[in-house]
Motif scaffolding. Structure first.
Motif, PDB file in Angstrom:
ATOM      1  N   GLU A 270      10.217  -3.233   4.749  1.00 15.80           N
ATOM      2  CA  GLU A 270       9.538  -3.545   3.286  1.00 15.80           C
ATOM      3  C   GLU A 270       8.792  -2.174   2.938  1.00 15.80           C
ATOM      4  OE1 GLU A 270       7.970  -7.393   3.068  1.00 15.80           O
ATOM      5  OE2 GLU A 270       9.792  -8.287   3.122  1.00 15.80           O
ATOM      6  N   GLY A 271       8.563  -1.204   3.840  1.00 12.71           N
ATOM      7  CA  GLY A 271       7.747   0.003   3.671  1.00 12.71           C
ATOM      8  C   GLY A 271       6.300  -0.450   4.192  1.00 12.71           C
ATOM      9  N   ILE A 272       6.197  -1.205   5.111  1.00 14.38           N
ATOM     10  CA  ILE A 272       4.741  -1.519   5.511  1.00 14.38           C
ATOM     11  C   ILE A 272       4.677  -0.844   6.935  1.00 14.38           C
ATOM     12  CG2 ILE A 272       3.198  -3.265   6.602  1.00 14.38           C
ATOM     13  CD1 ILE A 272       4.272  -5.349   4.370  1.00 14.38           C
ATOM     14  N   GLU A 273       3.780  -0.325   7.409  1.00 15.13           N
ATOM     15  CA  GLU A 273       3.720   0.680   8.504  1.00 15.13           C
ATOM     16  C   GLU A 273       2.840  -0.496   9.522  1.00 15.13           C
ATOM     17  OE1 GLU A 273       2.555   4.886   8.087  1.00 15.13           O
ATOM     18  OE2 GLU A 273       2.064   4.240   6.070  1.00 15.13           O
TER      19      GLU A 273
ATOM     20  N   PHE B 297      -3.689  -2.106   5.951  1.00 13.27           N
ATOM     21  CA  PHE B 297      -3.755  -3.628   5.748  1.00 13.27           C
ATOM     22  C   PHE B 297      -4.688  -3.879   4.530  1.00 13.27           C
ATOM     23  CE2 PHE B 297      -5.857  -7.864   6.545  1.00 13.27           C
ATOM     24  CZ  PHE B 297      -4.613  -8.618   6.493  1.00 13.27           C
ATOM     25  N   ASP B 298      -5.754  -3.398   4.168  1.00 10.28           N
ATOM     26  CA  ASP B 298      -6.512  -3.781   3.142  1.00 10.28           C
ATOM     27  C   ASP B 298      -5.963  -3.209   1.858  1.00 10.28           C
ATOM     28  OD1 ASP B 298      -8.396  -4.409   4.813  1.00 10.28           O
ATOM     29  OD2 ASP B 298      -9.857  -2.989   4.752  1.00 10.28           O
ATOM     30  N   ARG B 299      -4.803  -2.193   1.964  1.00  7.02           N
ATOM     31  CA  ARG B 299      -4.341  -1.616   0.809  1.00  7.02           C
ATOM     32  C   ARG B 299      -3.191  -2.453   0.383  1.00  7.02           C
ATOM     33  NH1 ARG B 299      -3.851   4.740  -0.051  1.00  7.02           N
ATOM     34  NH2 ARG B 299      -1.670   4.385  -0.446  1.00  7.02           N
ATOM     35  N   ILE B 300      -2.548  -2.998   1.222  1.00  3.27           N
ATOM     36  CA  ILE B 300      -1.213  -3.793   1.080  1.00  3.27           C
ATOM     37  C   ILE B 300      -1.516  -5.301   0.812  1.00  3.27           C
ATOM     38  CG2 ILE B 300       0.353  -2.110   1.698  1.00  3.27           C
ATOM     39  CD1 ILE B 300       0.504  -3.696   4.312  1.00  3.27           C
ATOM     40  N   PHE B 301      -2.743  -5.660   1.299  1.00  2.00           N
ATOM     41  CA  PHE B 301      -3.173  -7.092   1.374  1.00  2.00           C
ATOM     42  C   PHE B 301      -3.194  -7.722   0.012  1.00  2.00           C
ATOM     43  CE2 PHE B 301      -6.390 -10.531   0.826  1.00  2.00           C
ATOM     44  CZ  PHE B 301      -6.056 -11.227   1.816  1.00  2.00           C
ATOM     45  N   TRP B 302      -2.283  -8.945   0.024  1.00  2.00           N
ATOM     46  CA  TRP B 302      -2.080  -9.570  -1.348  1.00  2.00           C
ATOM     47  C   TRP B 302      -2.699 -10.960  -1.330  1.00  2.00           C
ATOM     48  CZ3 TRP B 302       0.268 -14.303  -2.003  1.00  2.00           C
ATOM     49  CH2 TRP B 302       0.786 -14.533  -3.236  1.00  2.00           C
TER      50      TRP B 302
ATOM     51  N   ALA C 237       7.452 -15.656   6.627  1.00  3.59           N
ATOM     52  CA  ALA C 237       6.328 -15.633   7.624  1.00  3.59           C
ATOM     53  C   ALA C 237       5.699 -14.417   8.206  1.00  3.59           C
ATOM     54  CB  ALA C 237       6.468 -16.838   8.685  1.00  3.59           C
ATOM     55  N   HIS C 238       6.771 -13.580   8.167  1.00  4.70           N
ATOM     56  CA  HIS C 238       6.394 -12.161   8.892  1.00  4.70           C
ATOM     57  C   HIS C 238       5.372 -11.389   7.871  1.00  4.70           C
ATOM     58  CE1 HIS C 238       9.721 -11.524   5.695  1.00  4.70           C
ATOM     59  NE2 HIS C 238       9.130 -10.482   5.649  1.00  4.70           N
ATOM     60  N   ARG C 239       5.224 -11.852   6.357  1.00  4.89           N
ATOM     61  CA  ARG C 239       4.295 -11.315   5.643  1.00  4.89           C
ATOM     62  C   ARG C 239       2.791 -12.024   5.901  1.00  4.89           C
ATOM     63  NH1 ARG C 239       8.208 -11.805   0.508  1.00  4.89           N
ATOM     64  NH2 ARG C 239       9.712 -10.219   1.084  1.00  4.89           N
TER      65      ARG C 239
ATOM     66  N   LEU D 154       5.341 -16.657  -2.437  1.00  7.53           N
ATOM     67  CA  LEU D 154       4.785 -15.808  -3.580  1.00  7.53           C
ATOM     68  C   LEU D 154       4.607 -14.642  -3.227  1.00  7.53           C
ATOM     69  CD1 LEU D 154       2.839 -18.751  -5.281  1.00  7.53           C
ATOM     70  CD2 LEU D 154       4.970 -17.767  -5.966  1.00  7.53           C
ATOM     71  N   VAL D 155       4.494 -14.367  -1.715  1.00 11.06           N
ATOM     72  CA  VAL D 155       3.906 -13.092  -1.574  1.00 11.06           C
ATOM     73  C   VAL D 155       5.023 -12.011  -1.814  1.00 11.06           C
ATOM     74  CG1 VAL D 155       3.330 -11.556   0.696  1.00 11.06           C
ATOM     75  CG2 VAL D 155       2.585 -13.950   0.401  1.00 11.06           C
ATOM     76  N   PRO D 156       4.579 -11.084  -2.576  1.00  9.46           N
ATOM     77  CA  PRO D 156       5.817  -9.945  -3.103  1.00  9.46           C
ATOM     78  C   PRO D 156       6.193  -9.133  -1.706  1.00  9.46           C
ATOM     79  CG  PRO D 156       3.446  -9.474  -3.782  1.00  9.46           C
ATOM     80  CD  PRO D 156       3.597 -10.745  -3.098  1.00  9.46           C
ATOM     81  N   PRO D 157       7.305  -8.608  -1.796  1.00  8.83           N
ATOM     82  CA  PRO D 157       7.783  -7.695  -0.517  1.00  8.83           C
ATOM     83  C   PRO D 157       6.864  -6.511  -0.528  1.00  8.83           C
ATOM     84  CG  PRO D 157       9.286  -7.395  -2.625  1.00  8.83           C
ATOM     85  CD  PRO D 157       8.299  -8.770  -2.673  1.00  8.83           C
ATOM     86  N   GLY D 158       6.514  -5.965   0.468  1.00  7.91           N
ATOM     87  CA  GLY D 158       5.679  -4.897   0.501  1.00  7.91           C
ATOM     88  C   GLY D 158       4.384  -5.081   0.858  1.00  7.91           C
ATOM     89  N   ARG D 159       4.068  -6.575   0.622  1.00  8.36           N
ATOM     90  CA  ARG D 159       2.606  -6.841   0.749  1.00  8.36           C
ATOM     91  C   ARG D 159       2.551  -8.127   2.066  1.00  8.36           C
ATOM     92  NH1 ARG D 159      -0.318  -3.552  -2.526  1.00  8.36           N
ATOM     93  NH2 ARG D 159       0.873  -2.660  -4.132  1.00  8.36           N
ATOM     94  N   VAL D 160       1.155  -8.153   2.130  1.00  3.21           N
ATOM     95  CA  VAL D 160       0.887  -9.045   3.253  1.00  3.21           C
ATOM     96  C   VAL D 160      -0.280 -10.016   2.692  1.00  3.21           C
ATOM     97  CG1 VAL D 160       2.006  -7.853   5.214  1.00  3.21           C
ATOM     98  CG2 VAL D 160      -0.303  -7.355   4.485  1.00  3.21           C
TER      99      VAL D 160
END
Length: 112
Positions: free
Chosen positions: A86-89, A98-103, A57-59, A16-22
């Motif tokens: 996916e655009g994640i640095e 991390f806090d910004r792309i955290f899902w 699992a990489h997310r 369920l984790v959307p791309p670009g998010r972790v």
DNA sequence: TGAATGACTCGAT
DNA sequence: GATCGAGCCATTC
């Protein structure tokens, strides 16, 4: 074949984790009602290697946004490459912003 | 049945 | 602020 176990639930959440998010192991565990079972999530990932559809699992990273499980991907760079694609640095095996792309699974309906 | 494992997390020093 | 140790829960041997 066996009845759906804790792992199956973990796979569902991870997918369920959307791309670009972790997300973090603890967040998934908490969503499943076992916040203390964060280790079980990691164990599930270990079994998710032969699971279909594939589990992103990489997310999934630890609470610090560190790629703790990158060593289990076969290639220690595979996880970082996928996240970067996916655009994640990722710097030094650590996710930036991390806090910004955290899902959070409980906030799957929440806006960015 | 009992003991061991594990890609984590929190608390204390 | 960083480092170390213990806890915790579900699955497997």
């Amino acid at each position: 074949m066996s009845e759906p176990t804790f792992y199956e639930k973990v796979y569902e959440v991870v997918r369920l984790v959307p791309p670009g998010r972790v997300t973090s192991y603890g967040a998934i565990a908490k969503y499943l009602g076992a916040a203390r079972s964060s280790r079980l999530v990691g164990w599930a990932m270990n079994v998710s290697h032969g699971v279909v559809p594939a589990v992103p699992a990489h997310r999934v990273v630890n609470r610090q946004g560190l790629l703790s499980g990158k060593a289990h991907f076969g290639d220690v760079n595979a996880m970082e490459v996928k996240l970067t694609a996916e655009g994640i640095e990722v710097v030094n095996d650590q996710i930036q912003h991390f806090d910004r792309i955290f899902w959070d699974p409980e906030k799957d309906l929440t806006i960015t």
